[in-house]
Design an enzyme around this catalytic site. Structure first.
Site, PDB file in Angstrom:
ATOM      1  N   LYS A  56      -9.626 -15.350   5.061  1.00 40.36           N
ATOM      2  CA  LYS A  56     -10.478 -14.479   4.448  1.00 40.36           C
ATOM      3  C   LYS A  56      -9.930 -13.556   3.624  1.00 40.36           C
ATOM      4  O   LYS A  56      -8.967 -12.950   3.827  1.00 40.36           O
ATOM      5  CB  LYS A  56     -11.523 -13.787   5.489  1.00 40.36           C
ATOM      6  N   LYS A  79     -11.322  -0.358  -1.146  1.00 35.10           N
ATOM      7  CA  LYS A  79     -11.169  -1.765  -1.218  1.00 35.10           C
ATOM      8  C   LYS A  79     -12.294  -2.215  -2.144  1.00 35.10           C
ATOM      9  O   LYS A  79     -13.715  -2.393  -1.760  1.00 35.10           O
ATOM     10  CB  LYS A  79     -11.704  -2.219   0.422  1.00 35.10           C
ATOM     11  N   ASP A  93      -6.663  -7.808   2.255  1.00 36.10           N
ATOM     12  CA  ASP A  93      -7.709  -8.511   1.869  1.00 36.10           C
ATOM     13  C   ASP A  93      -7.898  -8.178   0.207  1.00 36.10           C
ATOM     14  O   ASP A  93      -8.381  -9.294  -0.452  1.00 36.10           O
ATOM     15  CB  ASP A  93      -8.924  -7.738   2.333  1.00 36.10           C
ATOM     16  N   ASP A 135       0.930  -1.167  -0.012  1.00 32.20           N
ATOM     17  CA  ASP A 135      -0.003  -0.102   0.019  1.00 32.20           C
ATOM     18  C   ASP A 135       0.781   1.288   0.019  1.00 32.20           C
ATOM     19  O   ASP A 135       2.110   1.265   0.207  1.00 32.20           O
ATOM     20  CB  ASP A 135      -1.043   0.035   1.178  1.00 32.20           C
ATOM     21  N   HIS A 143     -18.538  -7.936  15.467  1.00 39.24           N
ATOM     22  CA  HIS A 143     -18.972  -7.709  14.055  1.00 39.24           C
ATOM     23  C   HIS A 143     -20.406  -8.037  13.539  1.00 39.24           C
ATOM     24  O   HIS A 143     -20.506  -8.310  12.716  1.00 39.24           O
ATOM     25  CB  HIS A 143     -17.978  -8.809  13.353  1.00 39.24           C
ATOM     26  N   LYS A 181     -20.255  -4.245   3.335  1.00 37.50           N
ATOM     27  CA  LYS A 181     -18.769  -4.561   3.715  1.00 37.50           C
ATOM     28  C   LYS A 181     -18.291  -5.977   3.364  1.00 37.50           C
ATOM     29  O   LYS A 181     -19.158  -6.807   3.772  1.00 37.50           O
ATOM     30  CB  LYS A 181     -18.494  -4.370   5.388  1.00 37.50           C
TER      31      LYS A 181
END
Lengths: 409, 409
Positions: free
Chosen positions: B179, B112, B146, B78, B291, B188
């Site tokens: 994941k 994302k 991710d 990143d 979550h 999300k």
């Protein structure tokens, strides 16, 4: 209630045998290493059925359903199936007291994109599908099945789905395996997943409305199985191919059910190859025969060639290569060429040139992790893998195809 | 050469015990059914290391490499890591005689998306990565990991990758599991995959350049593990939390390595929960604590709240709910609230209202296949699951949070 608060003991490294199977293994004290091991079981059924849309049959109504499944169904169709079978599908679900939601996609190869996947995902969101007990049911050709399988694998990181192929290529290829995917910037199936359906329902009565060219297209994949592993299947194609196309593989009474035998052999042969290698840990795959040069040929010629047509050009090319290597005889080459011709399958397309085919091989070498792993037919009904194909061999084989094809006619 | 042409015998159905494990089982003669069964083994290592970028260390140079790996490396970073460590990374690879290719992505939650995945896929195509023996190496925060994990899982239906988290939340959460995923139209992680890295390298020296707010963000996920399963970890946070932030979890000599113990307990606790349930076949997950409401809160407040901050609001809400149910005492609630406050973690955000939180719960119920399966703390260090949370309970808990939070200060 769960509590494991007392069971934690970081000062005692859990060194078990890390080769013994699933578990969490911790090594080392000052800078620990954990080894995470698990196995994922996969299980799916491929079921041949007749007249799936007959309201007295329950296969479709129960497909993918479990105890907690209600009466909603999320169906994705391609536009051709919607046009031919939309009304019958609605009647079918009504007869079973079910409320179907239909999501319709275009069936063309050029729509096999992430945009189509996003379309399905958006629709799944709006439908508010439950994660595990409301099945996604995909009804259509190979393109549709690949798109829906991909969307199902990605949605909430996996949502169960059912495959119902409606084309011949779907019945013997895309419909029975676990691969999903879409094209990416002119690269065939460049992104995708391995994601088994919970069930595949194979109903050849869908073939009655299939255009003849798409029947021929499916026979290319059947011929592939025949060439690499099933001589008897080749003989059936040689003897009955055009009649099977003319009858749209309807079963005929009284003379032995050739159509059924051809379909069963093709599916059986495919599954025999897939099952031990479901995630392609072995990249030497017999079912990759015809799939070395064809991904590039198909995408270059788009929308000129169907998938099976591009595969057939690849098989014609590699049959010539194999014959020049002495792996099969000229007589066998001619027999193969005649079957291709009798099924209207092309052996050449103007996008094929030596440089392009060499580049296609290079790309496939990357796909096969640095080696050609090129399946070549050995006689009819067997194959081997080679890693030493040269550009000259491609050139000579291409010359054969341009000079009249395998049967020289 | 392979040939199985002679072994085909469709008239003899192969009925073996279909529960006995991997295999292809065929039933029935006139309309056959095949059962395809296989198991996929998954194995990955999570290794704690110090000073990964020290040129004398080999972990990064060898990460994901095998016998056939050459000297190219495909690195995705990143932009924050590129800015802080780009020069050191180049020096490192140069010192090891390696040629790195750098693909740089923005690290923000709003990036994302599938577009970022497509960016990586395009770059992989141009690089011409080999399918199995050239590793993709992801270095960055949770968002970057991710995205790259998702791209790796999709590219040619899976390409091995290595995870190197550089944030605290990455070290204890996104970096150690399987994941992957991206957001989809404000939902999300709505699309993604389960795809284990071949290796995760955890180096806490990356935390020296991490903004304080992002350290607090990571402590929210550590607090989660503490609350549901590790009372000792909670005590460590209570006693040393602010000092650990101030020291950026650097190990300190002579007084017991609290920073190391906190990290190890968090990773160990996470892996203990993940390993037996890697594909979430069981949807009652302790690590889902915090979550339930937070995915909606986080996306609504974007870019106002970091992931861990949204998780903390969810934990504050459900701590209050649990206390009102008598699952924990007011004294325990106050202790939890004080730890949150000491770590600068919010317990409320203006996007939270009763209707919105009820809708968030509804969406999570779909994600948990029709049941709430809501983890609630039981005391400190244990948890239970409930399915009967009411909107009134959400209202009362939200009132608590608006009136000063768990510790009433």
């Amino acid at each position: 209630m769960e509590s494991t608060a007392q069971s934690f003991a970081p000062s005692l490294p859990q060194i078990q045998n890390p080769l013994s199977g699933p578990g969490l293994f911790r090594h080392g004290d000052s800078a620990p290493t954990w080894l995470v091991q698990a196995t994922k079981p996969v299980r799916y059924e491929v079921r041949m059925v007749d007249n799936l849309l007959d309201p007295t049959r329950e296969d479709l109504a129960l497909a993918g359903a479990g105890e907690r499944t209600g009466n909603r169904r999320f169906i994705v169709l391609d536009d051709r199936i919607e046009a031919h079978y939309g009304a019958r599908l609605r009647q079918y679900f009504q007869a079973h007291g079910l409320r179907p939601h239909f999501c319709v996609l275009p069936a063309e190869e050029r729509n096999k994109t992430m945009d189509s996947v996003a379309h399905v995902v958006r629709d799944l969101n709006e439908f508010g599908i439950s994660r595990r007990h409301e099945p996604i049911i995909a009804i259509g050709g190979g393109v549709l099945l690949d798109i829906v399988g991909f969307a199902a694998s990605l949605y909430r990181r996996s949502t169960p789905y059912v495959r119902i192929p409606t084309t011949l290529i779907g019945l013997v290829d895309a419909g029975v395996g676990v691969k999903t995917g879409v094209n990416f910037e002119n690269h065939k199936n460049r992104i995708g997943t391995y994601f088994a359906p919970s069930l595949a329902l194979l109903d050849k009565t869908f073939l009655t409305t299939l255009a003849e060219r798409h029947l021929h297209n499916g026979f290319a994949e059947i011929l592939k199985i025949a060439l690499v592993k099933d001589f008897r299947l080749f003989e059936l194609l040689e003897e009955h191919g055009p009649a099977l196309v003319a009858s749209r593989l309807r079963s005929r009474q009284g003379e032995g059910d050739v159509a059924q035998e051809v379909l069963e052999r093709a599916v059986q042969g495919m599954l025999e190859e897939l099952q031990p290698n479901l995630w392609e840990s072995n990249l030497e795959r017999l079912v990759d025969y015809g799939h070395t040069f064809s991904p590039t040929i198909e995408m270059k010629a788009l929308p000129d060639l169907l998938h099976g047509e591009a595969v057939n050009i690849d098989m014609a090319l590699t049959t010539s290569i194999a014959r020049r290597r002495g792996l099969l005889t000229l007589g066998e080459q001619v027999r193969i060429g005649r079957v291709m011709r009798s099924m209207n399958l092309p052996q050449y397309h103007p996008v094929c040139d030596v440089a392009g085919l060499a580049a296609a091989l290079d790309d496939t070498v990357r796909h096969r992790d640095g080696l050609q792993r090129l399946p070549l037919p050995v006689g009819i009904g067997a194959a081997c893998f080679v890693n030493d194909l040269t550009t000259d061999e491609i050139r000579h084989a291409l010359d054969d195809l341009m000079a009249g094809g395998l049967d020289g006619e």
